[in-house]
Write an enzyme that holds these catalytic residues in place. Structure first.
Site, PDB file in Angstrom:
ATOM      1  N   HIS A  29       0.754  -1.251  -0.176  1.00 52.75           N
ATOM      2  CA  HIS A  29      -0.023   0.023   0.096  1.00 52.75           C
ATOM      3  C   HIS A  29       0.792   1.201   0.021  1.00 52.75           C
ATOM      4  O   HIS A  29       1.400   1.754   1.117  1.00 52.75           O
ATOM      5  CB  HIS A  29      -0.906  -0.111   1.365  1.00 52.75           C
ATOM      6  CG  HIS A  29      -2.164   1.030   1.239  1.00 52.75           C
ATOM      7  ND1 HIS A  29      -3.236   0.617   1.259  1.00 52.75           N
ATOM      8  CD2 HIS A  29      -2.011   2.366   0.996  1.00 52.75           C
ATOM      9  CE1 HIS A  29      -4.054   1.798   1.114  1.00 52.75           C
ATOM     10  NE2 HIS A  29      -3.348   2.837   1.020  1.00 52.75           N
ATOM     11  N   HIS A  31       1.265   5.009  -2.167  1.00 49.78           N
ATOM     12  CA  HIS A  31       0.917   6.049  -3.409  1.00 49.78           C
ATOM     13  C   HIS A  31       1.996   6.543  -3.817  1.00 49.78           C
ATOM     14  O   HIS A  31       2.898   7.154  -3.285  1.00 49.78           O
ATOM     15  CB  HIS A  31      -0.157   7.065  -2.842  1.00 49.78           C
ATOM     16  CG  HIS A  31      -1.246   6.570  -2.100  1.00 49.78           C
ATOM     17  ND1 HIS A  31      -2.546   6.445  -2.890  1.00 49.78           N
ATOM     18  CD2 HIS A  31      -1.592   6.045  -0.902  1.00 49.78           C
ATOM     19  CE1 HIS A  31      -3.476   5.892  -2.225  1.00 49.78           C
ATOM     20  NE2 HIS A  31      -2.922   5.392  -1.019  1.00 49.78           N
ATOM     21  N   ASP A  33       2.157   9.436  -5.623  1.00 48.51           N
ATOM     22  CA  ASP A  33       2.002  10.869  -5.505  1.00 48.51           C
ATOM     23  C   ASP A  33       2.300  11.148  -4.016  1.00 48.51           C
ATOM     24  O   ASP A  33       2.612  12.453  -3.646  1.00 48.51           O
ATOM     25  CB  ASP A  33       1.038  11.483  -6.097  1.00 48.51           C
ATOM     26  CG  ASP A  33      -0.500  10.919  -5.568  1.00 48.51           C
ATOM     27  OD1 ASP A  33      -0.271   9.838  -4.868  1.00 48.51           O
ATOM     28  OD2 ASP A  33      -1.431  11.503  -5.634  1.00 48.51           O
ATOM     29  N   GLY A 187      -9.343   7.944  -1.609  1.00 47.45           N
ATOM     30  CA  GLY A 187      -9.739   9.383  -1.373  1.00 47.45           C
ATOM     31  C   GLY A 187     -10.842   9.545  -0.087  1.00 47.45           C
ATOM     32  O   GLY A 187     -10.868   8.485   0.774  1.00 47.45           O
ATOM     33  N   HIS A 214      -9.929   1.215  -0.345  1.00 49.75           N
ATOM     34  CA  HIS A 214      -9.547   1.939   1.035  1.00 49.75           C
ATOM     35  C   HIS A 214     -10.727   1.943   1.950  1.00 49.75           C
ATOM     36  O   HIS A 214     -11.729   2.330   1.194  1.00 49.75           O
ATOM     37  CB  HIS A 214      -9.275   3.497   0.802  1.00 49.75           C
ATOM     38  CG  HIS A 214      -7.756   3.655   0.302  1.00 49.75           C
ATOM     39  ND1 HIS A 214      -7.466   3.448  -0.769  1.00 49.75           N
ATOM     40  CD2 HIS A 214      -6.755   4.539   0.936  1.00 49.75           C
ATOM     41  CE1 HIS A 214      -6.176   3.631  -1.089  1.00 49.75           C
ATOM     42  NE2 HIS A 214      -5.748   4.258   0.283  1.00 49.75           N
ATOM     43  N   GLU A 217     -11.163   3.556   7.468  1.00 47.27           N
ATOM     44  CA  GLU A 217     -10.063   4.457   7.583  1.00 47.27           C
ATOM     45  C   GLU A 217     -10.759   5.508   8.338  1.00 47.27           C
ATOM     46  O   GLU A 217     -10.490   5.716   9.715  1.00 47.27           O
ATOM     47  CB  GLU A 217      -9.148   4.736   6.485  1.00 47.27           C
ATOM     48  CG  GLU A 217      -8.042   6.001   6.781  1.00 47.27           C
ATOM     49  CD  GLU A 217      -7.326   6.142   5.550  1.00 47.27           C
ATOM     50  OE1 GLU A 217      -7.931   6.133   4.467  1.00 47.27           O
ATOM     51  OE2 GLU A 217      -6.368   6.872   5.634  1.00 47.27           O
ATOM     52  N   ASP A 295       1.792   3.682   3.149  1.00 49.74           N
ATOM     53  CA  ASP A 295       0.811   4.552   2.424  1.00 49.74           C
ATOM     54  C   ASP A 295       1.433   5.720   1.898  1.00 49.74           C
ATOM     55  O   ASP A 295       1.284   5.703   0.538  1.00 49.74           O
ATOM     56  CB  ASP A 295      -0.100   5.116   3.878  1.00 49.74           C
ATOM     57  CG  ASP A 295      -1.335   5.584   3.523  1.00 49.74           C
ATOM     58  OD1 ASP A 295      -1.833   5.265   1.996  1.00 49.74           O
ATOM     59  OD2 ASP A 295      -2.234   6.202   3.909  1.00 49.74           O
TER      60      ASP A 295
HETATM   61 ZN   LIG Z   1      -3.903   4.870   0.985  1.00 47.70          ZN
END
Ligand SMILES: [Zn+2]
Length: 368
Positions: A29, A31, A33, A187, A214, A217, A295
């Site tokens: 997991h 990202h 960006d 998101g 996701h 969370e 993450d």
């Molecule tokens: Zn994430």
């Protein structure tokens, strides 16, 4: 009469960050960006004539690292506007993908799944396919240079309309044989239910593509329920609030649905009050297939090694526990089963050189 096997005393193996750094690991997991090098952002901004909030590495780092500054997930997501401002050209994306895989390889991550939403990279007119091709080029270059395998997860965005998710799903299907593509939904959770994007997930599932989402969370277990039952998720991103629904927790456990835990991120987005309040220890003790991930390496100022170390210190995991969590990562990879078995067995053999005693009898059963 069979001889009784005495369980090894793992308390003699001291857990240090150096030791964890050396162990083979996965990162499931992560990202794109949220995991750029700060120096690279500054160089790309100069090349592209983009204005960043700061031109100085340390000042920009301080600006982007979340620490305890965020009040919620929305706050945590703000820094992505900065990274995305220089991720609108294929060359920049290729470089960032390469560097991420290189950084992961340097801390002995042997298998990395990178996720991103192509729709966030079209401000200068890049086509969705160009974005994907750039990521593939960057990752492939890293694979040829370092001891790492990589995969790609395309993210639909909860806050962007379901039609866009469907477009991204169609593209994911077209790319499915390249780098083991999977589909995710990322998101803001609150106010943007996963089931709105059901059509995209249906297309993905009908085409035998992997799904993660996701969920649980920033929103309660209902979000996890939707991810699994309405969207067919094979893995859950975060799953922090699964603890609130015992019945669903048992379902997740019984079906061996992996949970992609991201400790620092969860504390920073206030999904949990502090590290000690995170349900990771309970999940692990109960038998859930927990994996540990970053993450966002940049925003959360972390690495997989740091996260596992943090988990071992917070929850008193011994070497056996650490190895089991690492093995969970290899078992949960979105790789074809036969490739997963190979990678898993290599990892177990390497862990054994550090003192881990595998209790698996059958190699194939171990990867299930
Ligand atoms: Zn994430």
């Amino acid at each position: 009469m069979s001889e009784k096997k005495v369980k090894k005393d793992y308390s003699k193996i001291e857990i240090t960050e150096e030791l964890i750094h050396k162990l083979p690991k996965t990162e499931l997991h992560c990202h794109l960006d949220g995991s750029c090098r700060v120096q690279t952002l500054i160089e790309l901004a100069a090349e592209q004539k983009v204005k960043l909030p700061f031109d100085d590495v340390e000042k920009l780092r301080e600006h982007l690292e979340v620490g305890d500054k965020a009040k919620n997930l929305g706050d945590y997501l703000k820094g992505f506007g900065v990274t995305l401002s220089v991720m609108q050209e294929p060359k920049a994306i290729e470089r960032i993908a390469f560097e991420l895989a290189e950084d992961a390889a340097k801390e002995n991550v042997r298998y990395l799944e990178v996720r991103y939403s192509p729709i966030l990279h079209i401000n200068k007119g890049m086509r969705l396919t160009e974005i994907n091709d750039a990521v593939i080029r960057g990752l492939s270059k890293a694979e040829s240079k370092h001891n790492i395998k990589t995969g790609i997860i395309v993210c639909g965005m909860r806050s962007i309309n379901p039609e866009t998710s469907l477009r991204l799903a169609e593209m994911t299907v077209a790319y499915k044989t390249r780098k083991h593509m999977a589909f995710d939904l990322a998101g803001q959770e609150d106010g943007y239910p996963a089931k709105d994007h059901q059509e995209a997930f249906a297309l993905i599932l009908r085409n035998n593509v992997n799904v993660t989402a996701h969920a649980g969370e920033a929103y309660g277990p209902e979000s996890i329920k939707q991810a699994i039952h309405d969207c067919g998720a094979h893995r859950i991103g975060h799953g922090t609030r699964l603890i609130e629904d015992g019945d669903l927790l048992n379902y997740v456990n019984d079906h061996r649905i992996p949970i992609e835990i991201c400790l620092s991120s969860n504390v920073q987005t206030k999904a949990v009050k502090d590290f000690k309040s995170h349900p990771l220890r309970i999940y692990y003790d109960y038998g859930l297939r927990v994996t540990i991930n970053t993450d966002n390496r940049l925003m959360s100022a972390t690495t997989v090694s740091k996260e596992i170390y943090l988990a071992s210190k917070t929850f008193n995991f011994n070497f056996d526990d650490v190895c089991n969590i690492i093995i969970n990562g290899f078992k949960s990879a979105f790789l074809p089963y036969r490739d997963r078995v190979v990678l898993l067995n290599e990892a177990i053999a390497e862990l054994q050189t550090y003192g881990f005693e595998s209790t698996y009898i059958d190699d194939k059963a171990a990867a299930m």
